[in-house]
Each structure stands twice: as C-alpha cells, then as structure tokens.
Design an enzyme around this catalytic site. Sequence first.
Site, PDB file in Angstrom:
ATOM      1  CE  LYS A 157      -3.731  -1.303  -0.650  1.00  0.00           C
ATOM      2  NZ  LYS A 157      -2.326  -1.794  -0.313  1.00  0.00           N
ATOM      3  CG  LEU A 206      -3.631  -5.816  -3.589  1.00  0.00           C
ATOM      4  CD1 LEU A 206      -4.240  -6.867  -2.566  1.00  0.00           C
ATOM      5  CD2 LEU A 206      -3.999  -4.358  -3.091  1.00  0.00           C
ATOM      6  CB  SER A 232      -0.285  -1.527  -3.265  1.00  0.00           C
ATOM      7  OG  SER A 232      -0.541  -1.900  -1.865  1.00  0.00           O
ATOM      8  CB  SER A 233      -2.494   2.415   0.125  1.00  0.00           C
ATOM      9  OG  SER A 233      -2.043   1.322   0.960  1.00  0.00           O
ATOM     10  CB  ILE A 253       3.275  -6.472   2.315  1.00  0.00           C
ATOM     11  CG1 ILE A 253       3.943  -7.871   2.671  1.00  0.00           C
ATOM     12  CG2 ILE A 253       3.312  -6.612   0.804  1.00  0.00           C
ATOM     13  CD1 ILE A 253       2.986  -9.175   2.560  1.00  0.00           C
ATOM     14  N   GLY A 254       5.552  -3.955   1.644  1.00  0.00           N
ATOM     15  CA  GLY A 254       6.917  -3.605   1.221  1.00  0.00           C
ATOM     16  C   GLY A 254       7.206  -2.256   1.165  1.00  0.00           C
ATOM     17  N   GLY A 255       6.175  -1.418   1.442  1.00  0.00           N
ATOM     18  CA  GLY A 255       6.133  -0.037   1.199  1.00  0.00           C
ATOM     19  C   GLY A 255       4.989   0.756   0.754  1.00  0.00           C
ATOM     20  CB  SER A 256       1.665  -0.951   0.007  1.00  0.00           C
ATOM     21  OG  SER A 256       2.120  -1.673  -0.989  1.00  0.00           O
TER      22      SER A 256
END
Lengths: 568, 568
Positions: A157, A206, A232-233, A253-256
Amino acid sequence: MTISYSEFIKEAHLEGFEDSEKYRAWEPKIKKYREKLVNSIPEEFKITLPTDVAELQEKGFNGVDFLYKSGVLSSKEIEITDMSASDLLGQMASSELSAEEVFKAFAHRACVAHQLTNCAAEIFYDEGLERARSLDKYLKEKGTTIGPLHGLPISLKEQMNYAKKTTHGGYVSQLTNVPEKHGITTQVLENLGAVFYVRTNQPQSLMHLDSNNNVTGATRNPYHLGLSPGGSSSGEGAIVTLGGSSIGVGTDIGGSIRGPAAFSGCHGLRPTSKRVSTSGGVSSGMGQESVLAVAGPLARTIDEIDLFMKNYLNAGKPWELDGSLVPMKWRDVPVPEPQKLTVGIMCDDGLVKPSPPIVRALKFASEKLKAAGVNVVDFKPIKTDVASDTVLKMYNCDGNEKQRQLLSASGEPLTELTKYILSQGDGSKPYSVQQNRVLNFIRDGLRTEYTEAMVKQKVDIILCPTYNNVAPRPEKIFNWSYTSLFNALDFPSLSLQTGLFQDPSIDTWDDGHKNYVFRNDLEKLECALYNPVLFKGAPIALQVATRRYFDEELVAASKLLVKLFGTK
Amino acid sequence: MTISYSEFIKEAHLEGFEDSEKYRAWEPKIKKYREKLVNSIPEEFKITLPTDVAELQEKGFNGVDFLYKSGVLSSKEIEITDMSASDLLGQMASSELSAEEVFKAFAHRACVAHQLTNCAAEIFYDEGLERARSLDKYLKEKGTTIGPLHGLPISLKEQMNYAKKTTHGGYVSQLTNVPEKHGITTQVLENLGAVFYVRTNQPQSLMHLDSNNNVTGATRNPYHLGLSPGGSSSGEGAIVTLGGSSIGVGTDIGGSIRGPAAFSGCHGLRPTSKRVSTSGGVSSGMGQESVLAVAGPLARTIDEIDLFMKNYLNAGKPWELDGSLVPMKWRDVPVPEPQKLTVGIMCDDGLVKPSPPIVRALKFASEKLKAAGVNVVDFKPIKTDVASDTVLKMYNCDGNEKQRQLLSASGEPLTELTKYILSQGDGSKPYSVQQNRVLNFIRDGLRTEYTEAMVKQKVDIILCPTYNNVAPRPEKIFNWSYTSLFNALDFPSLSLQTGLFQDPSIDTWDDGHKNYVFRNDLEKLECALYNPVLFKGAPIALQVATRRYFDEELVAASKLLVKLFGTK
C-alpha cells in the site's frame, strides 16, 4: 427511499480545508506524478482494452476473465503467477525458478492489473528487476537464500514509507514527502527477501471503504470494473485478486484490509494490533491509539496469509525494530477438526441488515459448516450501536485537526466520501483529553463483554458479513459497522471468499423487504443502494473474527472454512 | 542549597480543588473509617511499642528487628510466615499445614506490621478466617485444592475494587464508593485460592512516591520508622517486607511498585502492561493509555514473584475476564548462566546523580556480577530528559481534570506532594487530543530507540538505581526519573534488594561533590536532601529492566542477581 448520504453529514465544520487558489500550485505536481505512472509501464506490457474504460465500467466488464482469456499473458506467466507462494519460494530456493523470471511474470501481470483497474500508485520495474537479479546472484554465490521470502513479489500500500520514494498516502500535500527510510514492515519484508516493484492506490484521507483521491483517481473492481474495489487498501484488493503480486500488504483502521479483500475477490487478514508494524507511513492517526491501525496481508489463499504472518513474525522479528510491538511469535496451530469447532454466526448486526447475496452466502456457509459437523450457533450482537458510535467518535475526536493539516496544506477539493467521514462521530468538534479517555473506557468494556460472551458460549470464531452488501458502486458506501466493530474490539478478523458471486436472478430482496421497517436512516440508505442488476458477478465474501491475539486460531479455522466452501 | 520543592511548582492552577466547608461534612466519615480500622485489630494481636511513635520515628526505630526479637510472635508463627510461598502451598496441599493456621500466623504478623508502620487501610480478620476454614473444608471433602494458590495469604493495595467493601484509593470523596464486584485481578486470585484479610495504604491522588493521605495518614518504613516506605503501593512495601503477607499486589504508573519495594526492603515487579489486569479500581487514570498503569507482585524473594506471575497467568487466564489484556502465558525461562548474560549498567541517568549508598550498591553489584563471569557493560542513558518530560506531561495532560473531580468532590486539603505532582508536566493546562497524540508518538520513538540500543549492544538487562537515593524522608521525594523511564518505555522492571543497608559512616559524599555543578534544579534539590545520618539502616535496592514482554527473562536474571548478592 430518497435519503441521500448528504443528510448524514452533520455539522461537519469543514471550513479551512479546501482552497482552490492554493491547490493550483499543486496541479503540476499531480500531472507529473500521473505521467510518471503512465510511463512506468514497460512498452511491451501495454495492452489494448476492448473498448474505453467508461464503457467497460458501464458494462460491468470482468477483468479477471479478461486476464485469463485474452492472451495478454503467456501460459508460462500464468503458471508462475498462479503458483502458491510456498511453491514459488521452494522452487526459487532450489533454483528451479529464478527470482528474475518470477519477478518478470508478476510484474507483467501487475501492469495488466493496473491497466484494468488503476490499482497502482507507483510502478518501478527496473528496480524490481535489479533486486530479483541480485537475489539470484546471492543464491548462486552463497548457496543459500537471503531469507525465507527470497524472491517473493510483494505489493505494498502506497501509504507505507518507502525509502527515497514519494509517499503521499492519497494526500496531495504529501507529494513532496520523500522518506529517508523504509517503514518498519517494508524493511522487515525486504530483509526477508521480498521483491518490491509496485505500490498501490488508496483514497483521499485514507478513510473511505472506497478508493478515490486527487492524485491518481479511483481504482476499479477486478470482477466488475463498474464497481469499487473497496478501500482503503483499494489497490491491494485489486492487484492481489488479479495476481499481480503473490501477497499484498494493506492497513486497516475500520475495515481497510477486509473491505477491499472482500469486495475485490481475495482474502485479507486484519491481525490483532501491535503484531505487524505500522511504524513509518503517512496517515492522520500518528499517536492515535484509541482505535489502533494495523497492517496485514491480502492474498488469494489462506495458506499464503499464514505463510506471510509466520515468516514476518518468526524470521522477521519486527519487535527488534519497532519498540511498540508485542513480541509474539506465530504459533503453529493445526486446522481444527470440524467436530471440535464452534462457529457463532451473527447474520445481522442489528444496525444494517445484509443484502440478498450476503444473506445467501451466510446460509450457504451455515449449511456447509453444519454438514461437515461444525457446531454452528447463533451469536447475538452485543451493543453494536455503542461500538459503531464509539469508534466513529474515536477517529475524529481530535476535531479533525490532523486531517485538516494534511488536506488544507494543498487545499485540494474534498471528495464526497472524505466529507462524509469527517462528518461522522462529532465531526470537527474537538474532544477534551478526558472525553477521549471515556471513549477508551467504553471500548475496553466492549472488549470484555465480547470476550466473556465468547468464553461463556465457547464460541471459537464469529462468522458474519464484512459489509451489508457486496462491492459497492463507486463513492456509495457509508456503513462501516460490520468491520469497525472488530477494530473497536481489536479482534483479529479476516475477510474470506465463499466462492459465490452475486447473481441478479436470485439475489433479490425477499417478500418481507417491502414492508420492512428500517431501524435507522443509515440502514434505509444502504438498502436503497442495493439493486440486484447493478452488482452482477461481484464476489461474495464473509468475515470471521475471534478474541484478541488468537490470530493463529482464526487463520487455522479459516483454512477449514474455505475448504468446506470449496475454495482455498 | 536553599532550593525547596515549592520552587518547582509551576503554575499549577489548583483553584477549585480544596473546599474546607465541603470537607467538614466528610470528617465524620473519616473518623468512622479510622475507628473501624483500629477496632479491626483482634485484641490478642495488640502490641505495646517501646515508646510513642513520634519518638520511634525520631530514633529511626527498626521494625523488622522488633518483629523478630520482641517475642510478639511465637516461633511457630515466625516459622510459618517465613516459609516460602512455594513451601506453604505444598504443605497446605498435602495437609501438613492447614490454611487456617497459615492464615492466623500471617494475620497476626500483619497486625503487628500495621501497628509498627500504619500499613493497612482495612483489616478483615473474620472473613479471612472463614475463607481459610472453607478452603480446609474443601480440601478435606474433595481431596484436592481449589486452585494453585490454595490458602495463600495475599495482601492487596486498597485501590483495587473489593466486592462490597469501601474502596477509596486514598481519596476522601471515595469513602462512599462500594463496588459490587471485585476488580479482575482480585477475582482471579480468589479463583486460584488466595486468602484475603488486609488491604493496604496509598497516598492521596495515588501519585506520590510516598504514602500520605487524609483518610488514614502516612505509612512508615519497616527498617526505619522515620523514613517513608515509598509509594504509591506504600502499605504493600511495608507489609510484605514485614512478612504480614506471603505476596502483595501493587500498581505502578511511575514507580509505585518499585519505589515501595526498594525503600521498604522487599522486591517488586512492574510487569509489561496488559499482562496483569488493572480493571476495576479507583484511580485518576481511567481510559488513560499514554502511560499505562500496571499491577504486579511484591515479595520477599524473586521465586515468589515468579510463582505469582506463573500461577496468575497460566492458571488464572485473566484475559478471559478482561478483554484488554494480552493473552501471553508465563514462559518457563531458566536462570541464565552468568557467562551468557550481558548486563548494561546505567549508574546515572544524566538527570539526578545517585547518592552515596546507591553508588556503593552499584559498585557492589558490578563487582559481584563481574566476579561471577557476567558480561558487564556500560549502558548510556538515551534521551532520559525527553522520557521524564513526556511521561510527566502524560499524567496530567487532561489538565488534571480527573484528579480535580476526585479531590474536589470532598474538598479535602491537598498534601504537599499532591500539589507537587499536579504541578508537573504542564500543570492544569489541558492538552488537545492532537497534542496528546504527539506525546504518544514521542514515547513510541523512545521505545524503539531503547529497543534498538539493547538489541544492537546485545544487552539482556539494564541495571540502574530505582531512585537516586534510599528511602526518602516523609514527603521529601521529588524525582521519579529512574522509575518513570520504564513506564514511558513500558519495559518490565523490577526493584531488587542488594542485601546492603545505608551506613552513615561510609555513605558520605565523595570529595568531588562539594564542587559538583548541578545539571538542573531537581538534582540540586534531591542532593540537598541527602544527609548520611538521616538514612541509617535504610535498605539499598537497585532496579533491573528489559525489553517489553520479556518479563520472564527479567525475573530469571533477577534470580541470578540476588544469588550473587547473597540474598534471595
């Protein structure tokens, strides 16, 4: 059904972010960056798509199909790039394959993947080739590999610091940021023998479960170019699914990690915090530890996730380079016998009900598990509203100060999803340190409640959706509740493919849906976004999770699950 | 040499803390609490001291000597209470000793310890007796112990929640706080078979390296009643040293286990964070995770510290009750061979130079280690000024909000050391969430620097002072730098006795001292406080520390060290 996301944007106080005057000075830098990206694709790897991209998106063009059937890759290249990481490493170690030929095949496939999906932020073929050749030379001269990942093509990433390369993290203002040193995880992987040649795309801030930014734009979904790859990835989801790297590294950090893995069509592990280093990189979260960002692998098989974690930890010893990590080796945990495994299924988190393809996958999974003798029980959601609320507040309880710094430095226009996330929690309202501490205390209470519930019910893993739907349409994903729950809990969690794909002919709302009373506006909005015909062919994944630091047990159970699902 | 601590109190903004009007309403509650404490000592355990306490303090009366030589305890009681925890557990498990007789001996000794040092906040003999008898009954009926700590008398710092008992944590306002449930660590120990009967004293605010509070006043040092026992686990230091419990449990956020262990005359381990639960208790730090409080054992031998950690973790599985913990079992690590151990000695942290007895102990330790073949090297302090500065800011970066809440609720008068600590860092100035995050980032950088330095220099453990001096005079301890360094780093660290005691005839400043140029005002103040004659007979301890989560290696190395020192 007329709710739009904008109704969710509370008082966001986004003054002071955008500045078109200032932004003008950055536009040439963006142009240059993009040109460099275009020019970085070797001439011989350039492809011609059937029609222009807009049309392919409209049609829901399947990039995976194209990659295999169009003949853009040789059968030898397909063979190499479809080998497992373990076989690749074995054959390179025994010199049956050279690192150079492995690299070339993956680099070619990565370039095809990029031209289909815009997954790369940066490609550096020559450096990758040089590295691969130096590894071949090393092996020849020393008679041994440089490390257990000798020659393995790994994508990164872009956000992760890369020595002497621009590292912008999706922020225009960071186009001038050129770190001196690799981030720790990049360094560890390099020490182990990995070959780098591509860094991948991510959204502005991000903080989208999607991919759009002002530097290189949005990434597309490999299975349906008109859909989002998740985020975000984002680039990792796309490139790994398309086999442009053997293993990819994302952050979450939240599902990325789990979002892009699920939506794009591969698997992705969000490990427990402080196992894989996130030290050295661009983000708004420096020093934020209420909800910790983690780094972790995306891959086409669970075995590769296991291989990554084992080598990264046991040979890489990242805790000798990053003092914030927990020095826990990766334990060898055997695949559980079905009869000895208890899976708690949480079909609906009580906030946003799953769409028809997700419901179908949950039923499919439950049946497969039961048929194999797994003990399947219901797992009732516990205070998921509190978890979602708390984690959203944690993200921006600095009053969006750090995001404001990073975004306003260029004055770049905010994308819709950036505005959306900055408006969540309490928007730009700064919390006091004591208020932040209260959020931490609530979070720890949740961790204990979930831990106790799992111990008491003897549930080994929780199985649930990754998101209430399959891959969203671009810029249309608002609910994070299924993934961010496990960020709040810091539970290791993994998105895994069921092998199923959305089918408009069967994945329609059930009869009950038209009289369904929505539990909240977010559910109403998310459900309104599901129209069966729009998602044709999207891969259907689910999520598994377990207690903190039982990552090994989670991965071992995941191996059983994919086997029962008939995938790998 | 006229500097006083008050010159260090910066703009503390302590308005709104004290309120004598409000406090009047609390005075009867304090009186009642104290009367209950006096009345909780069984009549037959009451002792007569040689003269009044003020005179004994003045004379530097040695309580340890008194306990052994005065005949207040029977030889059988001495024998039982001087047995190792391991022997006690073995003999109780085999019914050679009953839990009842073990309990009675320790309870008697605890009551003597309390009358000498004012170490207890609460004594509950009858409940302890009932518990011990029920354990004997259990063993007789079931033929097996209830758990691996069956019958072991353990003392608890009062701050830790105790079901249905007042838990005030040294705050007058919390005299009305009666938790429903035990804190997690208390519960785990109870599950394992521990017997509780005494809860111990701590200072107001829980943030002194001393012991004074408005509820039960100050605790005295066992070896010299005129000195401080240290703090904040003040009562634990005193009671454990005097053998009033087999093992004690304290908590530590800046030195609060290591200070009282070192000063009082026993050993004390501050484990790495998130191994021993601190969940459930009174403190100002709820949700504060920049510098994490930890709980850990104090004991008369290192073997007992090992025994506590092993059973607490491996049999207690506290991570099943507290979701914030790291589930790491206690590993069996053998005592290292001297030739394979490298000890880095940091004689002076560059901030406050050690007093003569500490210098002597460092020299003694170095010689003993070298003589045994240990590889002894210098360990140079790294940015100790930054570490000290950062950790002090972390304590009160909420602008003292939580302390203000807890203290102003009763309006109780602030002790001098409370005012001092509230004035440290940036006093009552609230930080923004982002500023707090910057402190975290600095801290993580320090962790990495120390980790890298130890790895690079192959240093297994660091040996250094616990504090620049031996046990301080009451209310006269201002420097936390030697202990708080390891709170900032989150390194496991342990105070251990050298077996040496201060001797006014030899522990005098060297000739160079009178021309010494102080590096800062704190050093000037601390050095001014050292007058050889005032500290006669104070035990001399040192501190060892190592990298995060290598607690087992630290304890194993400590076993070697005490053996080389001729203690245990």
